[in-house]
Design a protein around this motif. Structure first.
Motif, PDB file in Angstrom:
ATOM      1  N   PRO A 244     -21.093  11.625  -7.845  1.00  0.00           N
ATOM      2  CA  PRO A 244     -20.100  11.178  -8.131  1.00  0.00           C
ATOM      3  C   PRO A 244     -19.869  10.155  -9.107  1.00  0.00           C
ATOM      4  O   PRO A 244     -21.413   9.957  -9.734  1.00  0.00           O
ATOM      5  N   ALA A 245     -18.928   9.808  -9.896  1.00  0.00           N
ATOM      6  CA  ALA A 245     -18.935   9.060 -11.198  1.00  0.00           C
ATOM      7  C   ALA A 245     -19.705   7.542 -10.979  1.00  0.00           C
ATOM      8  O   ALA A 245     -20.467   7.157 -11.896  1.00  0.00           O
ATOM      9  N   ALA A 246     -19.684   7.007  -9.806  1.00  0.00           N
ATOM     10  CA  ALA A 246     -20.297   5.688  -9.581  1.00  0.00           C
ATOM     11  C   ALA A 246     -21.916   5.732  -9.860  1.00  0.00           C
ATOM     12  O   ALA A 246     -22.660   5.018 -10.417  1.00  0.00           O
ATOM     13  N   SER A 247     -22.626   7.132  -9.628  1.00  0.00           N
ATOM     14  CA  SER A 247     -23.899   7.244  -9.845  1.00  0.00           C
ATOM     15  C   SER A 247     -24.379   7.596 -11.146  1.00  0.00           C
ATOM     16  O   SER A 247     -25.472   7.886 -11.546  1.00  0.00           O
ATOM     17  N   ARG A 248     -23.415   7.825 -12.222  1.00  0.00           N
ATOM     18  CA  ARG A 248     -23.490   8.263 -13.387  1.00  0.00           C
ATOM     19  C   ARG A 248     -24.090   7.141 -14.248  1.00  0.00           C
ATOM     20  O   ARG A 248     -24.129   5.911 -14.108  1.00  0.00           O
ATOM     21  N   LYS A 249     -24.994   7.423 -15.374  1.00  0.00           N
ATOM     22  CA  LYS A 249     -25.380   6.476 -16.423  1.00  0.00           C
ATOM     23  C   LYS A 249     -24.963   6.973 -17.511  1.00  0.00           C
ATOM     24  O   LYS A 249     -24.837   8.000 -18.131  1.00  0.00           O
ATOM     25  N   ARG A 250     -24.513   5.836 -18.305  1.00  0.00           N
ATOM     26  CA  ARG A 250     -24.270   6.071 -20.024  1.00  0.00           C
ATOM     27  C   ARG A 250     -25.270   6.237 -20.593  1.00  0.00           C
ATOM     28  O   ARG A 250     -26.391   5.440 -20.591  1.00  0.00           O
ATOM     29  N   SER A 251     -25.225   7.300 -21.770  1.00  0.00           N
ATOM     30  CA  SER A 251     -26.228   7.413 -22.849  1.00  0.00           C
ATOM     31  C   SER A 251     -26.129   6.347 -23.697  1.00  0.00           C
ATOM     32  O   SER A 251     -24.911   5.603 -23.842  1.00  0.00           O
ATOM     33  N   ALA A 252     -27.166   6.235 -24.528  1.00  0.00           N
ATOM     34  CA  ALA A 252     -26.967   5.097 -25.810  1.00  0.00           C
ATOM     35  C   ALA A 252     -25.783   5.360 -26.561  1.00  0.00           C
ATOM     36  O   ALA A 252     -25.486   6.724 -26.778  1.00  0.00           O
ATOM     37  N   PRO A 253     -25.118   4.378 -27.103  1.00  0.00           N
ATOM     38  CA  PRO A 253     -23.902   4.692 -27.899  1.00  0.00           C
ATOM     39  C   PRO A 253     -24.532   5.378 -29.257  1.00  0.00           C
ATOM     40  O   PRO A 253     -25.457   4.984 -29.802  1.00  0.00           O
ATOM     41  N   THR A 254     -23.545   6.040 -29.946  1.00  0.00           N
ATOM     42  CA  THR A 254     -23.637   6.544 -31.401  1.00  0.00           C
ATOM     43  C   THR A 254     -23.027   5.360 -32.170  1.00  0.00           C
ATOM     44  O   THR A 254     -22.183   4.874 -32.143  1.00  0.00           O
ATOM     45  N   VAL A 255     -24.136   5.148 -33.075  1.00  0.00           N
ATOM     46  CA  VAL A 255     -23.810   3.999 -34.162  1.00  0.00           C
ATOM     47  C   VAL A 255     -23.726   4.346 -35.373  1.00  0.00           C
ATOM     48  O   VAL A 255     -24.743   4.899 -36.046  1.00  0.00           O
ATOM     49  N   VAL A 256     -22.614   4.261 -36.085  1.00  0.00           N
ATOM     50  CA  VAL A 256     -22.372   4.757 -37.609  1.00  0.00           C
ATOM     51  C   VAL A 256     -22.197   3.499 -38.263  1.00  0.00           C
ATOM     52  O   VAL A 256     -21.410   2.809 -38.115  1.00  0.00           O
ATOM     53  N   SER A 257     -22.829   3.254 -39.462  1.00  0.00           N
ATOM     54  CA  SER A 257     -22.558   2.208 -40.518  1.00  0.00           C
ATOM     55  C   SER A 257     -22.362   2.612 -41.878  1.00  0.00           C
ATOM     56  O   SER A 257     -22.898   3.841 -42.226  1.00  0.00           O
ATOM     57  N   SER A 258     -21.584   2.117 -42.727  1.00  0.00           N
ATOM     58  CA  SER A 258     -21.363   2.401 -43.954  1.00  0.00           C
ATOM     59  C   SER A 258     -20.745   1.174 -44.799  1.00  0.00           C
ATOM     60  O   SER A 258     -20.740   0.373 -44.174  1.00  0.00           O
ATOM     61  N   LYS A 259     -20.517   1.508 -46.028  1.00  0.00           N
ATOM     62  CA  LYS A 259     -19.506   0.572 -46.691  1.00  0.00           C
ATOM     63  C   LYS A 259     -18.042   0.447 -46.504  1.00  0.00           C
ATOM     64  O   LYS A 259     -17.269  -0.486 -46.536  1.00  0.00           O
ATOM     65  N   ILE A 260     -17.517   1.691 -46.233  1.00  0.00           N
ATOM     66  CA  ILE A 260     -16.210   1.950 -46.147  1.00  0.00           C
ATOM     67  C   ILE A 260     -15.811   3.076 -44.982  1.00  0.00           C
ATOM     68  O   ILE A 260     -16.695   3.836 -44.780  1.00  0.00           O
ATOM     69  N   LEU A 261     -15.005   2.549 -44.096  1.00  0.00           N
ATOM     70  CA  LEU A 261     -14.809   3.663 -42.915  1.00  0.00           C
ATOM     71  C   LEU A 261     -13.160   3.686 -43.047  1.00  0.00           C
ATOM     72  O   LEU A 261     -12.204   2.730 -43.058  1.00  0.00           O
ATOM     73  N   GLN A 262     -12.910   4.899 -43.039  1.00  0.00           N
ATOM     74  CA  GLN A 262     -11.306   5.199 -42.843  1.00  0.00           C
ATOM     75  C   GLN A 262     -10.981   6.038 -41.402  1.00  0.00           C
ATOM     76  O   GLN A 262     -11.884   6.811 -41.029  1.00  0.00           O
ATOM     77  N   PHE A 263     -10.112   5.652 -40.570  1.00  0.00           N
ATOM     78  CA  PHE A 263      -9.955   6.031 -39.482  1.00  0.00           C
ATOM     79  C   PHE A 263      -8.500   6.292 -38.946  1.00  0.00           C
ATOM     80  O   PHE A 263      -7.830   5.598 -39.671  1.00  0.00           O
ATOM     81  N   SER A 264      -8.226   7.389 -38.152  1.00  0.00           N
ATOM     82  CA  SER A 264      -7.093   7.566 -37.999  1.00  0.00           C
ATOM     83  C   SER A 264      -7.255   8.240 -36.286  1.00  0.00           C
ATOM     84  O   SER A 264      -7.942   8.650 -35.695  1.00  0.00           O
ATOM     85  N   ARG A 265      -6.057   8.171 -35.621  1.00  0.00           N
ATOM     86  CA  ARG A 265      -5.998   8.978 -34.170  1.00  0.00           C
ATOM     87  C   ARG A 265      -4.701   9.496 -33.999  1.00  0.00           C
ATOM     88  O   ARG A 265      -3.464   9.303 -34.720  1.00  0.00           O
ATOM     89  N   ASN A 266      -4.868  10.641 -33.212  1.00  0.00           N
ATOM     90  CA  ASN A 266      -3.546  11.441 -32.868  1.00  0.00           C
ATOM     91  C   ASN A 266      -3.835  11.526 -31.467  1.00  0.00           C
ATOM     92  O   ASN A 266      -4.282  12.628 -31.006  1.00  0.00           O
ATOM     93  N   GLY A 267      -3.039  10.833 -30.410  1.00  0.00           N
ATOM     94  CA  GLY A 267      -3.050  10.893 -29.058  1.00  0.00           C
ATOM     95  C   GLY A 267      -4.581  10.363 -28.740  1.00  0.00           C
ATOM     96  O   GLY A 267      -4.925   9.460 -29.225  1.00  0.00           O
ATOM     97  N   GLU A 268      -5.256  11.239 -27.939  1.00  0.00           N
ATOM     98  CA  GLU A 268      -6.569  11.148 -27.560  1.00  0.00           C
ATOM     99  C   GLU A 268      -7.459  11.367 -28.633  1.00  0.00           C
ATOM    100  O   GLU A 268      -8.903  11.077 -28.479  1.00  0.00           O
ATOM    101  N   ASN A 269      -7.097  12.058 -29.761  1.00  0.00           N
ATOM    102  CA  ASN A 269      -8.202  12.650 -30.714  1.00  0.00           C
ATOM    103  C   ASN A 269      -8.199  11.282 -31.718  1.00  0.00           C
ATOM    104  O   ASN A 269      -7.647  10.726 -31.998  1.00  0.00           O
ATOM    105  N   MET A 270      -9.659  11.444 -32.150  1.00  0.00           N
ATOM    106  CA  MET A 270      -9.948  10.149 -33.092  1.00  0.00           C
ATOM    107  C   MET A 270     -10.910  10.789 -34.261  1.00  0.00           C
ATOM    108  O   MET A 270     -11.563  11.486 -34.068  1.00  0.00           O
ATOM    109  N   PHE A 271     -10.384  10.275 -35.453  1.00  0.00           N
ATOM    110  CA  PHE A 271     -10.856  10.814 -36.758  1.00  0.00           C
ATOM    111  C   PHE A 271     -11.510   9.679 -37.595  1.00  0.00           C
ATOM    112  O   PHE A 271     -11.048   8.661 -37.908  1.00  0.00           O
ATOM    113  N   PHE A 272     -12.862   9.842 -37.937  1.00  0.00           N
ATOM    114  CA  PHE A 272     -13.404   8.671 -38.782  1.00  0.00           C
ATOM    115  C   PHE A 272     -14.336   9.337 -39.990  1.00  0.00           C
ATOM    116  O   PHE A 272     -14.690  10.332 -39.843  1.00  0.00           O
TER     117      PHE A 272
END
Length: 843
Positions: free
Chosen positions: A526-554
């Protein structure tokens, strides 16, 4: 006085009645003495006039205490009807100051009047006129209460206030007539406003008006119209009460309401203040206001609106509302205030070049709108909240700038806020030190420790600057900008994006870490017994981001770094393609890194111009298929730089006996035109290399067309290790004095074995010893070299021998060893060496 045709008894009764109505005791005595003298004279003259009529009379009234004249009544004709009724034609009533100068202040005139001695009142159904230095009044159907000193007019009321007092006429002379009763001069019309009211304040709240300006300033001419009016002249101020269809026209301001009270000092100076209530509507310049009540000070050009006030500014196309609204014409400002029951609110309109309208609503504890030529400024203080169709915001203070005038379209230049900024839109919830809204560009800027949390998509963005491009569903995040003076920015200032990890069941994770022999089949949890893995962390000087519905672009630019539980990468540009699960987590589908890419995993490092990463989709553990994780390739912009992968070192595999003692292990480095990594849930990853492949390691250098490297799962606390290296196509290898050419080479690290196949040739460059065989096996672990004929050749040889025993004319596919020429000492019959090439010694 003169009297005609009135009997002595009737005449005396008439004057006794007038004296009882109007005169003080001293005045009565004087009046009665005059009446007696006149009566005697009349008797002697034996007049023949009708009983009850009197012409051209005047009657003064004096104060009981001071003896000063209070008023004086004149009439062209008076008719005594009875003790409760006396009719007067051509009535004039003059009102005087009660001071030592006894200056006449006003005169009331009417063609017909009726005196009621019992009620001490005068009424009239005919028109009335009231004239004073500072005002004039006209109307029809009226009454006057002499005791209370109040005049009431019941129809066609018109009042005109003069801006400055006029010189009084000489005592005893008549004023010019009041405006002709029934004068039909047009009353001001006050159009309905479209503003929607919210809020309230009592009309007597004049104390709430900011006291600023010259109180001695004289007001301009003011005209008032209504169906009813009253004038109270009992005190030092004239107080006018107007009801029903009340309208005011002061030139630059028009007012309409249900009821109104106007206060005007008798000393002059025009109207001191106006209190209006009931459906109040005010128009001034380009402002249209509506409220339940209003308090206006004409001399200061101010007004205080209450009871759900609202103001529309035709120039900026903005609407203000609140609990109270203060208008200050001289200060060119409008102030709206909040209360517990009503918030100060501004509705700002922006029309873009395509004619599309944007409405932004801003509320605060206090709002001030200022008019600066063709520019309008709005200041918002305290608990500022912003609402737009696609976002909401909050902060401590905010200022909006708009321009427009006349028929020009509404246009908001910018909206700037600061202090505890909060911002929410479809991208998530953000906080920052400052906010700037640019409707013309359809952008929102967050600056100063900006952070955006998208709990729906599982991302957190932190940056010095975040820019939302509203129409494009996109944005930009910037690290701290460069200093204008030094041209440098903070080196540690970076844009940081955290992408929440996928959900994986605890049982599946246990299976990944368990020994191979003990792995149990994964089961859905069940979902209650699941565990999240560590997040993915991205860093930079500039970030451009957009979304289209549930899709995300960075798109990350400049000094990019990515950290996840499976890899660390750096580059100058990185594109991340992710998809939200709508439950607070996101799946990273693909990452494309370019320009000086460096990728690091446990037991794996890669350098490339282009790296494409496909993170594994972690599920409940049912899928154990291989997964293409990383792909490296040559950039068309820099074809000379090929991808390079660094893997853990291997042991000494021992092609050359001189290295059998053991060369110090070194990392395995492989370069090629194209590379990719296939990962599997059990950790046995495979690396593939294609196109001009080269490899260097502990005891070999080589090249070929393709290489496959198999990695085994790491032991606890260790990195992955190489299990097998498979080289295919035009294989060339060298180690010290040994050189190899073949179609395939398999290097087994744990077994310390090399298997050469597909026509291998081994050459000792020192003595030119050469070995050819279908298969050559170097087994350092067992200290032997095996030369094998392939299976098909062995079967063919066996069949040929059994058939004829003659192998002539058939190609020899057996292993072949070519030795160097024998020296002179052994040419006469010595034996060849026992081994060639030499077998490496064990380490």
């Amino acid at each position: 006085m003169r009297q005609t045709q009135m009997s002595k008894s009737s005449f005396e009764v008439f004057w006794r009645v007038l004296a009882r109505i109007f005169a003080a005791p001293a005045a009565c005595a004087l009046a009665l003495s005059a009446v007696s003298a006149v009566s005697a004279e009349a008797a002697r003259r034996q007049t023949t006039m009708l009983v009850g009529d009197m012409t051209n009379f005047e009657l003064p009234s004096f104060d009981d205490k001071s003896g000063r004249k209070e008023w004086e009544l004149f009439g062209d004709k008076a008719t005594y009807v009875d003790e409760s009724r006396i009719d007067i034609d051509g009535m004039r009533l003059r009102l005087y100051d009660a001071d030592a100068k006894s200056r006449m202040r006003a005169e009331i005139t009417s063609p017909l009047a009726r005196v009621n001695p019992s009620t001490k009142a005068v009424t009239g159904q005919s028109p009335i006129g009231v004239k004073a230095d500072e005002f004039s009044l006209s109307g029809s159907r009226w009454d006057w209460d002499g005791a209370k000193k109040i005049v009431r007019v019941f129809g066609d009321v018109k009042i005109n206030f003069f801006g400055r007092p006029k010189a009084s006429p000489p005592s005893g002379t008549s004023h010019s007539a009041a405006p002709a009763p029934g004068d039909s001069s047009a009353a001001p019309s006050v159009p309905e406003t479209s503003a929607s009211p919210v809020g309230g304040v009592p009309a007597e709240g004049a104390k709430d008006i900011p006291q600023k300006g010259d109180s001695s300033k004289k007001s301009d001419s003011i005209r008032l119209f209504s169906d009813f009016a009253s004038l109270d002249h009992s005190a030092e101020n004239n107080v006018f009460g107007l009801e029903k269809n009340v309208r005011v026209d002061s030139g630059d301001m028009k007012i309409a309401c249900d009821e109104m009270v106007v206060t005007a000092p008798k000393s002059g100076g025009g109207v001191r203040d106006i209190s209006a209530k009931g459906n109040v509507k005010i128009e001034r310049d380009k402002l249209s206001a509506s409220s339940g009540s209003a308090f206006v000070v004409p001399s200061k050009s101010t007004a205080l609106l209450g009871d759900s006030p609202s103001i529309y500014d035709a120039s900026s196309k903005a609407t203000l509302s609140g609990d109270k609204i203060f208008l200050d014409k001289s200060g060119k400002k409008v102030i709206s205030r909040s209360s517990d029951s009503a918030r100060a609110r501004a509705v700002l309109l922006h029309v873009d070049d395509k004619g599309r309208k944007q409405t932004i609503v801003i509320s605060a504890d206090n709002i001030e709108m200022r008019d600066a030529d063709a520019r309008h400024e709005f200041d918002f203080k305290g608990n500022v909240k912003v609402s737009a169709p696609d976002f909401t915001a909050a902060c401590d203070e905010m200022t909006a700038f708009s321009k427009g005038g006349g028929d020009s379209k509404a246009e908001i230049d910018s909206i700037k806020g600061k202090g505890r900024v909060k911002f929410s839109n479809d991208d998530g919830d953000a906080v920052a030190d400052n906010i700037e809204i640019l409707p013309k560009k359809s952008e929102v800027w967050l600056t100063g420790r900006a952070s955006l949390r998208d709990s729906k998509r599982g991302t957190t963005l932190k940056s010095a600057v975040i820019i939302f491009q509203r129409e494009k569903n996109s944005g930009v995040a910037l690290s701290e900008p460069m200093s204008e003076k030094t041209g440098e920015g903070r080196k540690d200032s970076r844009v940081r994006l955290e992408i929440s990890g996928e959900l994986a069941s605890a049982e599946y994770r246990r299976a990944l870490s368990a020994p191979a022999a003990k792995k149990a089949p994964a089961r859905a949890r069940p979902a209650a017994s699941r565990k999240r893995s560590a997040p993915t962390v991205v860093s930079s000087k500039i970030l451009q981001f957009s979304r289209n519905g549930e899709n995300m672009f960075f798109t990350f630019l400049n000094d990019v770094r990515i950290d996840s539980d499976s890899a660390v990468a750096t580059c100058e540009k990185m594109e991340v393609f992710a998809k939200s699960d709508g439950k607070g987590s996101a799946r990273v589908n693909k990452i494309v890194a370019s320009n000086n890419v460096r990728l690091r995993q446990r037991g794996y490092e890669a350098d490339s111009e282009i790296a494409t990463i496909y993170p594994r989709l972690e599920t409940d553990g049912a899928d154990k298929s291989e997964h293409r994780y990383v792909e490296l390739s040559v950039s068309p912009d820099n074809p000379g730089k090929r991808p390079s992968v660094t893997l853990p070192p291997t042991g000494n595999l021992g092609l050359d006996s001189s290295l059998a003692s053991g060369k110090k292990p070194s990392n395995t480095v492989i370069k090629s035109d194209r590379q990719w990594l296939m990962s599997s849930p059990d950790g046995a990853d495979k690396y593939f290399f294609e196109g001009n492949v080269s490899i260097t390691g502990t005891d070999l250098d080589g090249e070929c067309d393709r290489i496959e490297v198999v990695m085994k799962p790491p032991r606890a606390g260790a990195q992955k290790e190489i299990v097998q290296i498979i080289m295919r196509g035009n294989v060339k290898m060298s180690q010290a004095l040994k050189e190899v050419e073949c179609g395939r080479a398999d290097l087994y690290v744990d077994e310390e074995m090399i298997v050469l196949s597909e026509n291998p040739t081994v050459v000792n460059t020192q003595d030119n010893t050469r070995v050819n065989a279908p298969r050559i096996i170097y087994n350092k672990g067992r200290r032997k070299i095996i030369f094998e004929q392939d299976e098909s050749s062995r079967r063919a040889d066996s069949d040929a021998d059994s058939d004829s025993g003659d192998s002539a004319g058939r190609a020899d596919t057996r292993p072949t060893m070519t030795l160097p020429p024998l020296d002179s000492a052994r040419r006469g019959g010595g034996n060849p060496p026992s081994e060639s090439p030499s077998l490496p010694k064990s380490n």
